[in-house]
Write a protein that holds these residues in place. Structure first.
Motif, PDB file in Angstrom:
ATOM      1  N   SER A 114      42.789  39.990  31.973  1.00 21.77           N
ATOM      2  CA  SER A 114      42.934  39.002  33.043  1.00 21.77           C
ATOM      3  C   SER A 114      42.605  39.597  34.406  1.00 21.77           C
ATOM      4  CB  SER A 114      44.355  38.454  33.055  1.00 21.77           C
ATOM      5  OG  SER A 114      45.279  39.488  33.363  1.00 21.77           O
ATOM      6  N   LYS A 115      42.631  38.735  35.396  1.00 21.20           N
ATOM      7  CA  LYS A 115      42.419  39.154  36.783  1.00 21.20           C
ATOM      8  C   LYS A 115      43.584  40.012  37.279  1.00 21.20           C
ATOM      9  CE  LYS A 115      39.874  34.956  38.074  1.00 21.20           C
ATOM     10  NZ  LYS A 115      39.882  33.731  38.920  1.00 21.20           N
ATOM     11  N   GLU A 116      43.399  40.549  38.456  1.00 20.97           N
ATOM     12  CA  GLU A 116      44.453  41.313  39.126  1.00 20.97           C
ATOM     13  C   GLU A 116      45.681  40.410  39.275  1.00 20.97           C
ATOM     14  OE1 GLU A 116      47.013  42.868  41.998  1.00 20.97           O
ATOM     15  OE2 GLU A 116      45.741  41.143  42.504  1.00 20.97           O
ATOM     16  N   ASN A 128      41.877  34.283  33.182  1.00 21.54           N
ATOM     17  CA  ASN A 128      41.146  35.197  32.308  1.00 21.54           C
ATOM     18  C   ASN A 128      39.644  35.176  32.542  1.00 21.54           C
ATOM     19  OD1 ASN A 128      43.566  35.884  30.887  1.00 21.54           O
ATOM     20  ND2 ASN A 128      43.429  33.928  29.817  1.00 21.54           N
ATOM     21  N   TYR A 129      39.206  34.553  33.606  1.00 22.28           N
ATOM     22  CA  TYR A 129      37.775  34.510  33.918  1.00 22.28           C
ATOM     23  C   TYR A 129      37.412  35.712  34.785  1.00 22.28           C
ATOM     24  CZ  TYR A 129      37.512  29.610  32.360  1.00 22.28           C
ATOM     25  OH  TYR A 129      37.553  28.447  31.628  1.00 22.28           O
ATOM     26  N   LEU A 130      36.566  36.572  34.259  1.00 23.31           N
ATOM     27  CA  LEU A 130      36.089  37.742  34.978  1.00 23.31           C
ATOM     28  C   LEU A 130      34.571  37.696  35.057  1.00 23.31           C
ATOM     29  CD1 LEU A 130      38.211  40.520  33.192  1.00 23.31           C
ATOM     30  CD2 LEU A 130      38.738  39.333  35.338  1.00 23.31           C
ATOM     31  N   SER A 131      34.017  38.287  36.097  1.00 25.46           N
ATOM     32  CA  SER A 131      32.565  38.454  36.169  1.00 25.46           C
ATOM     33  C   SER A 131      32.209  39.743  35.446  1.00 25.46           C
ATOM     34  CB  SER A 131      32.104  38.512  37.627  1.00 25.46           C
ATOM     35  OG  SER A 131      32.340  37.275  38.262  1.00 25.46           O
ATOM     36  N   TYR A 132      31.297  39.640  34.505  1.00 23.18           N
ATOM     37  CA  TYR A 132      30.941  40.815  33.720  1.00 23.18           C
ATOM     38  C   TYR A 132      29.492  40.718  33.281  1.00 23.18           C
ATOM     39  CZ  TYR A 132      31.515  37.976  29.430  1.00 23.18           C
ATOM     40  OH  TYR A 132      31.405  37.025  28.446  1.00 23.18           O
ATOM     41  N   THR A 155      30.613  34.647  34.283  1.00 26.48           N
ATOM     42  CA  THR A 155      31.989  34.612  34.770  1.00 26.48           C
ATOM     43  C   THR A 155      32.766  33.703  33.834  1.00 26.48           C
ATOM     44  OG1 THR A 155      31.311  34.973  37.072  1.00 26.48           O
ATOM     45  CG2 THR A 155      33.520  34.096  36.705  1.00 26.48           C
ATOM     46  N   GLN A 158      36.004  37.568  28.928  1.00 27.45           N
ATOM     47  CA  GLN A 158      35.279  38.730  28.433  1.00 27.45           C
ATOM     48  C   GLN A 158      36.023  39.254  27.207  1.00 27.45           C
ATOM     49  OE1 GLN A 158      35.374  42.147  31.005  1.00 27.45           O
ATOM     50  NE2 GLN A 158      33.487  43.028  30.169  1.00 27.45           N
ATOM     51  N   HIS A 175      34.594  46.820  29.386  1.00 25.03           N
ATOM     52  CA  HIS A 175      35.821  46.507  30.130  1.00 25.03           C
ATOM     53  C   HIS A 175      36.154  47.717  31.006  1.00 25.03           C
ATOM     54  CE1 HIS A 175      36.579  43.093  27.389  1.00 25.03           C
ATOM     55  NE2 HIS A 175      36.062  43.907  26.479  1.00 25.03           N
ATOM     56  N   GLN A 178      41.188  49.370  35.255  1.00 26.71           N
ATOM     57  CA  GLN A 178      41.801  48.774  36.445  1.00 26.71           C
ATOM     58  C   GLN A 178      43.233  49.282  36.577  1.00 26.71           C
ATOM     59  OE1 GLN A 178      39.970  47.277  38.446  1.00 26.71           O
ATOM     60  NE2 GLN A 178      38.447  45.981  37.424  1.00 26.71           N
TER      61      GLN A 178
END
Length: 237
Positions: A114-116, A128-132, A155, A158, A175, A178
């Motif tokens: 997930s995001k920060e 849970n949307y990340l740019s990858y 986006t 992932q 991944h 982080q």
């Protein structure tokens, strides 16, 4: 042109839009001379006579359950030459309790980081949307499913995938490390892969959480080419 028979099997968790997402590809199949049958559960997998007539299975069933007879029927059909393909949780997160299914497909969804934490919104799937990046492998650059496609950005979810080395990986995604995650080095997962099983061909594409991602030109091209590639070949009995 010889007509092929395509079987769409859909259902499971509604969050992956099994009906809307599969409907996107029916016109493509019909335009390529496939006779398309749609089933709303995997029950047909246990019908050996029906499965023997199918050249391609397009599966979109997230989670859900499958009986021993159904999964054995699916395995037998693929081993006899029926192609199997799908995207995202509809194939890589299906029938979690069936080790026989997991062995057939060769990879299983584990998570989507997930995001920060400070960016998370309660109850939002966009948490849970990340740019990858989807990175095409050396094999992928010469494979008919992904040839001519450059690395591309998305986006969306992932997928972190647990897998074995019988798969042929056409694309990967990495991944990163982080501060809010417990892993200590980047993890690379397969994003697009094929698998040979007896006389059958399997194609798994992990992007595809929502219809807008399935409409992405790269994702859609990979899925459509994968359908053609996986379809029973003349040499398969």
């Amino acid at each position: 042109m010889t007509q092929h028979r395509a079987l769409i099997v859909r259902g499971g968790w509604d969050g992956h839009h099994p009906v809307e997402s599969t409907e996107l590809f029916i016109p493509f199949l019909e335009a390529n001379d496939y006779d398309v049958q749609v089933e709303e559960s995997p029950e047909i997998y246990a019908d050996a006579a029906a499965m023997a007539t199918v050249d391609l299975i397009v599966q979109s069933v997230t989670m859900s359950e499958i009986t021993h007879e159904q999964v054995m029927g699916l395995r037998a059909a693929v081993a006899a030459g029926t192609g199997l393909t799908g995207w995202h949780g509809g194939i890589a997160d299906s029938f979690r309790a069936s080790s026989d299914y997991l062995q057939l497909v060769g990879g299983q969804f584990a998570t989507h980081p997930s995001k920060e934490p400070s960016q998370l919104r309660e109850g939002s799937e966009e948490n849970n949307y990340l740019s990858y990046t989807v990175d095409i492998t050396d094999l992928g650059r010469r494979h008919p499913i992904t040839e001519g496609i450059d690395d591309f950005e998305l986006t969306t979810e992932q997928y972190w995938v647990l897998h074995d080395d019988l798969i042929d990986v056409l694309a990967t995604t990495t991944h990163p490390v982080q501060p809010w995650h417990p892993w200590h080095r980047p993890i690379t997962s397969p994003a697009i892969w094929t698998r040979l099983w007896g006389d059958g061909r399997i194609v798994v594409t992990t992007p595809g959480h929502s219809p807008d991602i399935l409409r992405d030109a790269n994702v859609r091209t990979v899925i459509e080419r994968g359908m053609l590639w996986a379809t029973r070949t003349a040499s398969a009995s």
